[in-house]
Design a protein around this motif. Structure first.
Motif, PDB file in Angstrom:
ATOM      1  N   GLY A  28       0.817  -1.214   0.000  1.00  2.00           N
ATOM      2  CA  GLY A  28       0.000   0.000   0.000  1.00  2.00           C
ATOM      3  C   GLY A  28       0.850   1.263   0.000  1.00  2.00           C
ATOM      4  O   GLY A  28       0.473   2.272  -0.587  1.00  2.00           O
ATOM      5  N   ILE A  29       1.994   1.201   0.649  1.00  2.00           N
ATOM      6  CA  ILE A  29       2.887   2.365   0.693  1.00  2.00           C
ATOM      7  C   ILE A  29       3.455   2.637  -0.700  1.00  2.00           C
ATOM      8  O   ILE A  29       3.598   3.779  -1.122  1.00  2.00           O
ATOM      9  CB  ILE A  29       4.027   2.130   1.718  1.00  2.00           C
ATOM     10  CG1 ILE A  29       3.446   2.109   3.142  1.00  2.00           C
ATOM     11  CG2 ILE A  29       5.110   3.197   1.584  1.00  2.00           C
ATOM     12  CD1 ILE A  29       4.440   1.699   4.221  1.00  2.00           C
ATOM     13  N   LEU A  30       3.749   1.574  -1.443  1.00  3.60           N
ATOM     14  CA  LEU A  30       4.326   1.726  -2.782  1.00  3.60           C
ATOM     15  C   LEU A  30       3.209   1.949  -3.805  1.00  3.60           C
ATOM     16  O   LEU A  30       2.823   1.043  -4.533  1.00  3.60           O
ATOM     17  CB  LEU A  30       5.152   0.487  -3.143  1.00  3.60           C
ATOM     18  CG  LEU A  30       6.046   0.645  -4.372  1.00  3.60           C
ATOM     19  CD1 LEU A  30       7.127   1.679  -4.136  1.00  3.60           C
ATOM     20  CD2 LEU A  30       6.665  -0.688  -4.759  1.00  3.60           C
ATOM     21  N   LYS A  31       2.722   3.188  -3.842  1.00  5.01           N
ATOM     22  CA  LYS A  31       1.600   3.526  -4.734  1.00  5.01           C
ATOM     23  C   LYS A  31       1.973   3.417  -6.197  1.00  5.01           C
ATOM     24  O   LYS A  31       1.278   2.843  -6.997  1.00  5.01           O
ATOM     25  CB  LYS A  31       1.185   4.985  -4.486  1.00  5.01           C
ATOM     26  CG  LYS A  31       0.202   5.173  -3.405  1.00  5.01           C
ATOM     27  CD  LYS A  31      -0.408   6.553  -3.482  1.00  5.01           C
ATOM     28  CE  LYS A  31       0.594   7.672  -3.190  1.00  5.01           C
ATOM     29  NZ  LYS A  31      -0.032   8.890  -2.659  1.00  5.01           N
ATOM     30  N   HIS A  32       3.063   4.094  -6.553  1.00  2.00           N
ATOM     31  CA  HIS A  32       3.526   4.061  -7.934  1.00  2.00           C
ATOM     32  C   HIS A  32       4.951   3.573  -7.907  1.00  2.00           C
ATOM     33  O   HIS A  32       5.622   3.642  -6.891  1.00  2.00           O
ATOM     34  CB  HIS A  32       3.560   5.439  -8.587  1.00  2.00           C
ATOM     35  CG  HIS A  32       2.506   6.364  -8.148  1.00  2.00           C
ATOM     36  ND1 HIS A  32       1.231   6.286  -8.634  1.00  2.00           N
ATOM     37  CD2 HIS A  32       2.518   7.370  -7.248  1.00  2.00           C
ATOM     38  CE1 HIS A  32       0.514   7.234  -8.071  1.00  2.00           C
ATOM     39  NE2 HIS A  32       1.259   7.892  -7.215  1.00  2.00           N
ATOM     40  N   CYS A  33       5.397   3.153  -9.084  1.00  2.00           N
ATOM     41  CA  CYS A  33       6.772   2.695  -9.165  1.00  2.00           C
ATOM     42  C   CYS A  33       7.092   2.517 -10.648  1.00  2.00           C
ATOM     43  O   CYS A  33       6.269   1.988 -11.396  1.00  2.00           O
ATOM     44  CB  CYS A  33       6.862   1.375  -8.396  1.00  2.00           C
ATOM     45  SG  CYS A  33       8.402   0.567  -8.541  1.00  2.00           S
ATOM     46  N   SER A  34       8.247   2.974 -11.055  1.00  2.00           N
ATOM     47  CA  SER A  34       8.626   2.785 -12.461  1.00  2.00           C
ATOM     48  C   SER A  34       8.933   1.302 -12.688  1.00  2.00           C
ATOM     49  O   SER A  34       9.293   0.582 -11.748  1.00  2.00           O
ATOM     50  CB  SER A  34       9.840   3.643 -12.793  1.00  2.00           C
ATOM     51  OG  SER A  34      10.925   3.237 -11.983  1.00  2.00           O
ATOM     52  N   LEU A  35       8.787   0.853 -13.932  1.00  2.00           N
ATOM     53  CA  LEU A  35       9.044  -0.568 -14.237  1.00  2.00           C
ATOM     54  C   LEU A  35      10.477  -0.949 -13.906  1.00  2.00           C
ATOM     55  O   LEU A  35      10.758  -2.051 -13.442  1.00  2.00           O
ATOM     56  CB  LEU A  35       8.752  -0.851 -15.713  1.00  2.00           C
ATOM     57  CG  LEU A  35       7.274  -1.009 -16.056  1.00  2.00           C
ATOM     58  CD1 LEU A  35       7.096  -1.298 -17.530  1.00  2.00           C
ATOM     59  CD2 LEU A  35       6.615  -2.107 -15.212  1.00  2.00           C
ATOM     60  N   LYS A  36      11.365   0.004 -14.140  1.00  2.00           N
ATOM     61  CA  LYS A  36      12.791  -0.247 -13.863  1.00  2.00           C
ATOM     62  C   LYS A  36      12.986  -0.622 -12.380  1.00  2.00           C
ATOM     63  O   LYS A  36      13.661  -1.589 -12.046  1.00  2.00           O
ATOM     64  CB  LYS A  36      13.593   1.015 -14.215  1.00  2.00           C
ATOM     65  CG  LYS A  36      15.095   0.821 -14.205  1.00  2.00           C
ATOM     66  CD  LYS A  36      15.801   2.121 -14.551  1.00  2.00           C
ATOM     67  CE  LYS A  36      15.927   2.965 -13.300  1.00  2.00           C
ATOM     68  NZ  LYS A  36      16.289   4.348 -13.497  1.00  2.00           N
ATOM     69  N   HIS A  37      12.344   0.152 -11.509  1.00  2.00           N
ATOM     70  CA  HIS A  37      12.475  -0.134 -10.076  1.00  2.00           C
ATOM     71  C   HIS A  37      11.682  -1.369  -9.679  1.00  2.00           C
ATOM     72  O   HIS A  37      12.094  -2.133  -8.816  1.00  2.00           O
ATOM     73  CB  HIS A  37      12.033   1.072  -9.253  1.00  2.00           C
ATOM     74  CG  HIS A  37      13.042   2.178  -9.269  1.00  2.00           C
ATOM     75  ND1 HIS A  37      12.729   3.455  -9.627  1.00  2.00           N
ATOM     76  CD2 HIS A  37      14.366   2.175  -9.000  1.00  2.00           C
ATOM     77  CE1 HIS A  37      13.814   4.199  -9.577  1.00  2.00           C
ATOM     78  NE2 HIS A  37      14.824   3.456  -9.202  1.00  2.00           N
ATOM     79  N   ALA A  38      10.515  -1.545 -10.330  1.00  2.00           N
ATOM     80  CA  ALA A  38       9.658  -2.689  -9.978  1.00  2.00           C
ATOM     81  C   ALA A  38      10.430  -3.999 -10.141  1.00  2.00           C
ATOM     82  O   ALA A  38      10.277  -4.925  -9.339  1.00  2.00           O
ATOM     83  CB  ALA A  38       8.403  -2.691 -10.840  1.00  2.00           C
ATOM     84  N   ARG A  39      11.259  -4.052 -11.158  1.00  2.00           N
ATOM     85  CA  ARG A  39      12.009  -5.292 -11.410  1.00  2.00           C
ATOM     86  C   ARG A  39      12.997  -5.604 -10.288  1.00  2.00           C
ATOM     87  O   ARG A  39      13.406  -6.747 -10.118  1.00  2.00           O
ATOM     88  CB  ARG A  39      12.769  -5.189 -12.750  1.00  2.00           C
ATOM     89  CG  ARG A  39      11.809  -5.204 -13.916  1.00  2.00           C
ATOM     90  CD  ARG A  39      12.487  -5.458 -15.250  1.00  2.00           C
ATOM     91  NE  ARG A  39      11.506  -5.195 -16.292  1.00  2.00           N
ATOM     92  CZ  ARG A  39      11.369  -4.019 -16.929  1.00  2.00           C
ATOM     93  NH1 ARG A  39      12.202  -3.033 -16.669  1.00  2.00           N
ATOM     94  NH2 ARG A  39      10.428  -3.843 -17.816  1.00  2.00           N
ATOM     95  N   LEU A  40      13.378  -4.586  -9.538  1.00  2.00           N
ATOM     96  CA  LEU A  40      14.348  -4.796  -8.453  1.00  2.00           C
ATOM     97  C   LEU A  40      13.666  -5.111  -7.129  1.00  2.00           C
ATOM     98  O   LEU A  40      14.320  -5.394  -6.130  1.00  2.00           O
ATOM     99  CB  LEU A  40      15.204  -3.534  -8.275  1.00  2.00           C
ATOM    100  CG  LEU A  40      15.939  -3.025  -9.523  1.00  2.00           C
ATOM    101  CD1 LEU A  40      16.574  -1.662  -9.255  1.00  2.00           C
ATOM    102  CD2 LEU A  40      17.006  -4.031  -9.962  1.00  2.00           C
TER     103      LEU A  40
END
Ligand code: MG
Length: 373
Positions: A153-165
């Protein structure tokens, strides 16, 4: 106690904590998360971080702390009506701004610009970093070791680049799945809270006038209703009576529309929620009115020249601090020093992001004012 609905997150089926811990006594897993958030250093710092107005400009403006409390209040009342997990919604709401830099969005934009060559800076990711790593107070782990659902819930948005990590937590951004209803709700409650309290703060500061705001349909409609019953009301009470009706209308609309969406999609589990389109939503009509208000605030408050002067100064403070620390790491407090060059920019960003407005100004004076040693 009301039974939570089948589509609500249930503490018993939580995906758990990164480090296993014994079950809490006398409180649920998500109550424990909320308690850890409230007792964290980052939470106390929210009191001295800007929402729109720099903290020292006046005692009555919202800070990130009072903003977070308003978000939690709104989100909890909707959660209760919809039989969602109120403890989880409260934990997410109270933690949602923990990663914010000093000086609001100006500070975040400046730090992002400084960090461009070093992987960037996103306040959402930083909030997660605070609860996963930067709070160092427990013997058995770094961070607060919160449950998966709270971190999600805290991680509302995230770029795909970061999501992969981010492993498990990043997967939903890659697979385009939704978070829990509790997370969706905290997100909309955030928007609902700031649109309305910025009207109040904008009027209090004198940067906005009641006449100007009467161009906005949501405000105009409720102001008119108040004046029908109380034609001689003074400005202060008129503003409060209008804003409280606006909040109430939006909360009721959000609850009703979400209940309709839930009925229509009939999710039987949190997994069904994750596969459905976003279910927590305003009606089309109210969404449009809220957008009108949002655009009004952008044009007349956030871009007001007096706010622009403040943000320009804030940007300068943040970027000058960053450059000074990066070019001469000996200026950093020992806990932020590192012998590894590659880690240094992130350490500097962590240090600056954790600062309150006044601490950042003090650090800036200490480093740059020649008459202050
Ligand atoms: Mg917020």
């Amino acid at each position: 106690m009301i039974e939570p609905a089948v589509y609500a997150v249930n503490a018993q089926n939580s995906r758990g904590r990164r480090i296993r811990e014994a079950a809490p006594v006398g409180r649920s897993e998500f109550q424990r998360d909320r308690d850890r958030i409230i007792h964290s250093t980052a939470f106390r710092r929210l009191e001295y971080k800007t929402q729109v107005f720099v903290n020292h400009e006046g005692d009555l403006f919202r800070t990130r702390l009072t903003h977070s409390l308003e978000v939690a209040q709104i989100a909890r009342s909707v959660a209760r009506s919809l039989r969602l997990n109120e403890d989880l919604v409260e934990a997410i709401s109270l933690a949602h701004d923990l990663g914010h830099t000093p000086f609001g969005h100006a500070g975040q934009d400046a730090l992002n610009l400084c960090m461009k060559p070093h992987g960037g800076f996103e306040h959402n990711l930083q909030s997660l970093r605070v609860v996963d790593l930067l709070e160092q107070r427990y013997a058995a782990f770094d961070g607060l070791n919160l449950c998966f659902e709270t971190r999600e819930g805290i991680l509302k948005h995230c770029s795909l680049k970061h999501a992969r990590l981010l492993g498990d937590l990043g997967r939903r951004f890659i697979n385009r799945r939704r978070p829990s209803l509790e997370a969706q709700l905290a997100n909309l409650a955030d928007e609902l809270a700031y649109n309305n309290h910025d009207v109040d703060d904008g009027l209090r500061s004198g940067l906005l006038t009641i006449e100007q705001l009467s161009e906005v349909s949501l405000f105009a409609r409720h102001k008119k209703l108040v004046l029908v019953t109380y034609p001689k009301l003074d400005a202060r009470r008129l503003v409060h009576e209008t804003v409280r009706r606006m909040i109430s209308t939006l909360v009721v609309d959000l609850t009703r529309q979400t209940a309709r969406n839930i009925r229509h999609h009939a999710p039987q589990s949190v997994d069904d929620v994750r596969d459905a389109p976003p279910l927590v939503a305003f009606s089309v009509a109210l969404e449009k009115q809220q957008l009108e208000l949002k655009h009004f605030l952008r044009d007349h408050l956030y871009r007001h020249y007096q706010v622009a002067r403040m943000t320009a100064k804030a940007r300068r403070v943040v970027s000058e601090l960053f450059d000074a620390f990066l070019s001469d790491p000996r200026l950093l407090p020992p806990q932020y020093q590192t012998s590894k060059d590659a880690e240094r920019p992130r350490m500097v960003a962590d240090y600056i992001a954790g600062m309150t407005d006044r601490y950042a100004m003090r650090e800036h004076r200490r480093l740059f004012a020649v008459d202050e040693i």
